[in-house]
Design a protein around this motif. Sequence first.
Motif, PDB file in Angstrom:
ATOM      1  N   ALA A  37       0.982  -1.120  -0.060  1.00  0.00           N
ATOM      2  CA  ALA A  37       0.090  -0.035   0.080  1.00  0.00           C
ATOM      3  C   ALA A  37       0.932   1.313   0.030  1.00  0.00           C
ATOM      4  O   ALA A  37       0.527   2.126  -0.858  1.00  0.00           O
ATOM      5  N   LYS A  38       1.937   1.292   0.923  1.00  0.00           N
ATOM      6  CA  LYS A  38       2.866   2.580   0.802  1.00  0.00           C
ATOM      7  C   LYS A  38       3.578   2.695  -0.416  1.00  0.00           C
ATOM      8  O   LYS A  38       3.810   3.828  -0.866  1.00  0.00           O
ATOM      9  N   ARG A  39       3.977   1.410  -1.088  1.00  0.00           N
ATOM     10  CA  ARG A  39       4.450   1.551  -2.267  1.00  0.00           C
ATOM     11  C   ARG A  39       3.602   2.308  -3.391  1.00  0.00           C
ATOM     12  O   ARG A  39       4.232   3.010  -4.067  1.00  0.00           O
ATOM     13  N   ASP A  67       4.399  10.347  -6.759  1.00  0.00           N
ATOM     14  CA  ASP A  67       6.007  10.640  -7.233  1.00  0.00           C
ATOM     15  C   ASP A  67       6.566  11.040  -5.999  1.00  0.00           C
ATOM     16  O   ASP A  67       7.332  11.907  -5.725  1.00  0.00           O
ATOM     17  N   TYR A  68       6.457  10.313  -4.840  1.00  0.00           N
ATOM     18  CA  TYR A  68       7.258  10.307  -3.582  1.00  0.00           C
ATOM     19  C   TYR A  68       8.518   9.402  -3.958  1.00  0.00           C
ATOM     20  O   TYR A  68       8.105   8.370  -4.790  1.00  0.00           O
ATOM     21  N   SER A  69       9.825   9.598  -3.593  1.00  0.00           N
ATOM     22  CA  SER A  69      10.696   8.797  -3.862  1.00  0.00           C
ATOM     23  C   SER A  69      11.273   8.076  -2.474  1.00  0.00           C
ATOM     24  O   SER A  69      12.514   8.883  -1.971  1.00  0.00           O
ATOM     25  N   PHE A  70      10.627   7.427  -1.925  1.00  0.00           N
ATOM     26  CA  PHE A  70      11.130   6.958  -0.735  1.00  0.00           C
ATOM     27  C   PHE A  70      12.057   5.670  -0.937  1.00  0.00           C
ATOM     28  O   PHE A  70      11.786   4.954  -1.719  1.00  0.00           O
ATOM     29  N   GLU A  71      12.909   5.675  -0.076  1.00  0.00           N
ATOM     30  CA  GLU A  71      14.008   4.455   0.015  1.00  0.00           C
ATOM     31  C   GLU A  71      13.189   3.361   0.766  1.00  0.00           C
ATOM     32  O   GLU A  71      11.942   3.536   1.602  1.00  0.00           O
ATOM     33  N   LYS A  72      13.884   2.295   0.561  1.00  0.00           N
ATOM     34  CA  LYS A  72      13.063   0.959   1.192  1.00  0.00           C
ATOM     35  C   LYS A  72      12.906   1.129   2.719  1.00  0.00           C
ATOM     36  O   LYS A  72      11.993   0.861   3.351  1.00  0.00           O
ATOM     37  N   HIS A  73      13.931   1.736   3.243  1.00  0.00           N
ATOM     38  CA  HIS A  73      13.810   1.742   4.924  1.00  0.00           C
ATOM     39  C   HIS A  73      12.978   2.862   5.296  1.00  0.00           C
ATOM     40  O   HIS A  73      12.234   2.723   6.313  1.00  0.00           O
ATOM     41  N   GLU A  74      12.529   3.870   4.454  1.00  0.00           N
ATOM     42  CA  GLU A  74      11.515   4.948   4.989  1.00  0.00           C
ATOM     43  C   GLU A  74      10.080   4.261   4.626  1.00  0.00           C
ATOM     44  O   GLU A  74       9.245   4.449   5.379  1.00  0.00           O
ATOM     45  N   LEU A  75       9.832   3.133   3.676  1.00  0.00           N
ATOM     46  CA  LEU A  75       8.612   2.638   3.532  1.00  0.00           C
ATOM     47  C   LEU A  75       8.448   1.572   4.809  1.00  0.00           C
ATOM     48  O   LEU A  75       7.367   1.399   5.090  1.00  0.00           O
ATOM     49  N   LEU A  76       9.419   1.136   5.522  1.00  0.00           N
ATOM     50  CA  LEU A  76       9.073   0.515   6.798  1.00  0.00           C
ATOM     51  C   LEU A  76       8.993   1.399   7.961  1.00  0.00           C
ATOM     52  O   LEU A  76       8.634   0.848   8.949  1.00  0.00           O
ATOM     53  N   LYS A 134       2.692   6.131   6.621  1.00  0.00           N
ATOM     54  CA  LYS A 134       1.916   5.066   7.430  1.00  0.00           C
ATOM     55  C   LYS A 134       0.864   4.531   6.664  1.00  0.00           C
ATOM     56  O   LYS A 134       0.150   5.142   5.898  1.00  0.00           O
ATOM     57  N   ALA A 135       0.616   3.185   6.648  1.00  0.00           N
ATOM     58  CA  ALA A 135      -0.523   2.650   6.347  1.00  0.00           C
ATOM     59  C   ALA A 135      -1.327   1.720   7.094  1.00  0.00           C
ATOM     60  O   ALA A 135      -0.805   0.743   7.943  1.00  0.00           O
ATOM     61  N   THR A 136      -2.599   2.199   7.389  1.00  0.00           N
ATOM     62  CA  THR A 136      -3.213   1.441   8.389  1.00  0.00           C
ATOM     63  C   THR A 136      -4.620   0.716   7.881  1.00  0.00           C
ATOM     64  O   THR A 136      -5.192   1.125   7.164  1.00  0.00           O
TER      65      THR A 136
END
Length: 82
Positions: free
Chosen positions: A29-31, A38-47, A53-55
């Motif tokens: 969901a976050k990805r 167009d957010y460019s989150f790194e893998k560690h940021e998705l965690l 945050k995905a609820t």
Amino acid sequence: MKSTPKLFWVETNDHDDDWFVVAYNAIAAKRLHSQFNDYSFEKHELLDDSVIKATPVAIISEQTLQNYINNIICFQCPHLLC
């Protein structure tokens, strides 16, 4: 065992584009949310829930999900028989 699709409320720390997303897990969901916005989150940021945050808010049946997907395809390609 296949996981069950869920409806997630996904929000970022800036709250510019908070949405509902259907996915099989919070990371997916976050990805999906980050790719569409167009957010460019790194893998560690998705965690990291302080960044994005995905609820989970509801369980979606496979049949409901399939009906939704079929309706999108029918809407986008009206010449196809649904």
